[in-house]
Structures are given as structure tokens and as C-alpha cells.
Write a protein that holds these residues in place. Sequence first.
Motif, PDB file in Angstrom:
ATOM      1  N   LEU A  77      -3.821  -0.745  -1.450  1.00  0.00           N
ATOM      2  CA  LEU A  77      -4.453  -0.021  -2.551  1.00  0.00           C
ATOM      3  C   LEU A  77      -3.619  -0.229  -3.809  1.00  0.00           C
ATOM      4  CD1 LEU A  77      -6.531   2.064  -3.627  1.00  0.00           C
ATOM      5  CD2 LEU A  77      -4.917   3.842  -2.946  1.00  0.00           C
TER       6      LEU A  77
ATOM      7  N   ASP B  99       0.819  -1.219   0.000  1.00  0.00           N
ATOM      8  CA  ASP B  99       0.000   0.000   0.000  1.00  0.00           C
ATOM      9  C   ASP B  99       0.849   1.263   0.000  1.00  0.00           C
ATOM     10  OD1 ASP B  99      -2.775   1.176   0.453  1.00  0.00           O
ATOM     11  OD2 ASP B  99      -1.689   2.035   2.152  1.00  0.00           O
TER      12      ASP B  99
ATOM     13  N   ARG C  26      -8.670  -2.572  -3.927  1.00  0.00           N
ATOM     14  CA  ARG C  26      -7.978  -3.157  -2.788  1.00  0.00           C
ATOM     15  C   ARG C  26      -7.501  -4.562  -3.146  1.00  0.00           C
ATOM     16  NH1 ARG C  26      -6.235   0.656   0.765  1.00  0.00           N
ATOM     17  NH2 ARG C  26      -7.767   2.333   0.759  1.00  0.00           N
TER      18      ARG C  26
END
Length: 287
Positions: free
Chosen positions: A224, A200, A247
Motif C-alpha cells: 500500500l 507495505d 497498490r
Amino acid sequence: MSWFNRVRNSLGFTDEKKSTEKDLWIKCSNCQEMLFVAEYEENLSVCPRCEHHGRIGADARLKLLLDEGFDLLPLPQVTEDPLKFKDSKRYTDRLKAARAKNPHDDAFVVGSGEIDGKPAVVGVQDFGFMGGSMGMAVGMAFCAGAERALRRKAAFVVVTAAGGARMQEGILSLMQMPRATVMTRRLKAAGLPYIVVLTDPTTGGVTASYAMLGDVQIAEPGALIGFAGQRVIQDTIREQLPEGFQRAEYLHKHGMVDMVVHRRDLKATLASVLDYMQPPKTGSKAA
């Protein structure tokens, strides 16, 4: 101010208390729980309450994945500020500020060693350095890591975390996309594993190039991963996006990611994948 408070402040008690609180506690960015820093770091910067995976630096990531005794590759020298770029600040000033806060001179660090005894070169993108943005230094470091893997006949593992290309280098940053892509093709031609660990966040030009070209795509929980932002996509297609869009779990469900792996299991998972993918040494019984 009372006499007691004046004496206490002059002795620095207030500053010491603030410093102690700052050093002892950290707030989870997901569940907002206050956590002991020692407990949080012992848990690999994963929240013990909600399992949110926090961001970690390049050095911590290399120590997590590689066996002891690995070597750090020197960062290739590139022309800094080739466009003499200036927005609200000069690009050179932004680089100085980023280097003052980080142990390395740019956002991509490469370590050469082993993962559970299996030869590997690991490149780590550090979001803490200008959002992990991809400029010439990142592109050169990626290529240098791939070259080391080719020379060692080892796997190349890349851990991505980036907001995209570095705008201060303009077209020169975008040129790193095809350069990195060519290196992944060379690894494939040599029969060497190229594995990507998506953390992420992984977005922009990095996602559009080497981040999605792995032989095996692994993601950390909740990461993400995408090219454009959700708001841009939503405004373009004029539709409400599904829950969890972009996600790691959503991408895994739709076939864009091969597996989602908890940080504590990442090294063991990579070792298993390498054991399966790397050809046995000449002369061994397996050969």
C-alpha cells in the motif's frame, strides 16, 4: 471439573499446548490460511499459498539485503517528548512500551556495508515501532545514513514502511520532511545513487518526502503506497476509486514506481541496479 482435568491443568499441559500452537502456526492476513511458522519464515515472511508479503522487522530486512559483516549506525540522540504530549497516554509511556517490544530505540535503523560486494548504506523503517511513524529520531537517523553514504561514496538505499508523521511531535515531525529532502539533493549532487524500496504500508508525510524521491523506485508486491487514505480521497472527489488503487502494481502501471520486485529477488535486483548506477573505481578498465 473432573479429577483428570484438575491434574492435567495443575501439570500445565493446557498452557503448554496453547504455547506450542501459538509458536507453530501463523495465519496469513490475506488468504487466512494457517501456515507453519518455520515454513513462513523460511520463505522470507511471504505466504507460500498466495504470495502475500508480510511485514518484517528492521534487523531481518538488513540481514536480507546486506552482506555479512555490516555495521549498525548508532541512533542519533534527540530531545524526547519536546511538546510534553499527552492524549490517552503520555508520549513517554508510548515510547517505553514500543521499546519494550522492539530491539531498537526508534523506527529507523541504518546499516553500513555491501550489497553483493557493492558499497551501500541501507536505512530501514520498521512499522513495528509505533507504525514506523516519522519523528525527530527517524529524521536524524535518515540524515545520518545519508551522511555515511556521502563519506563512503556509496549508494543510499532506504526501505520505507510508515503510517506518516508522528503526531506526538507535531510540527517538529513535519520538519523532517524538508530535512530528508535536502539530504537526497546532496546525494544527487555528489552523483551517488539514492534508491527507495517501498513496502507495505508507505503513507502520509513519508510518501510526501523521501519515499518518492528515489533515483529508482522499487516496490514489494501488493504494498500500500499513498498519501491520504482511500476513504478520504473518495469522499473528497466523490467518485469510486479503481480496483487496486494505491497498490504497488497500480502505481507501477501508472509510472509512479519503476519496478515491483518479489522479496526473494530484492537483493539481486538492488545489486544489478547498483552495478549500473555506481561509477567505476578510478584506475579500473571500465574507467
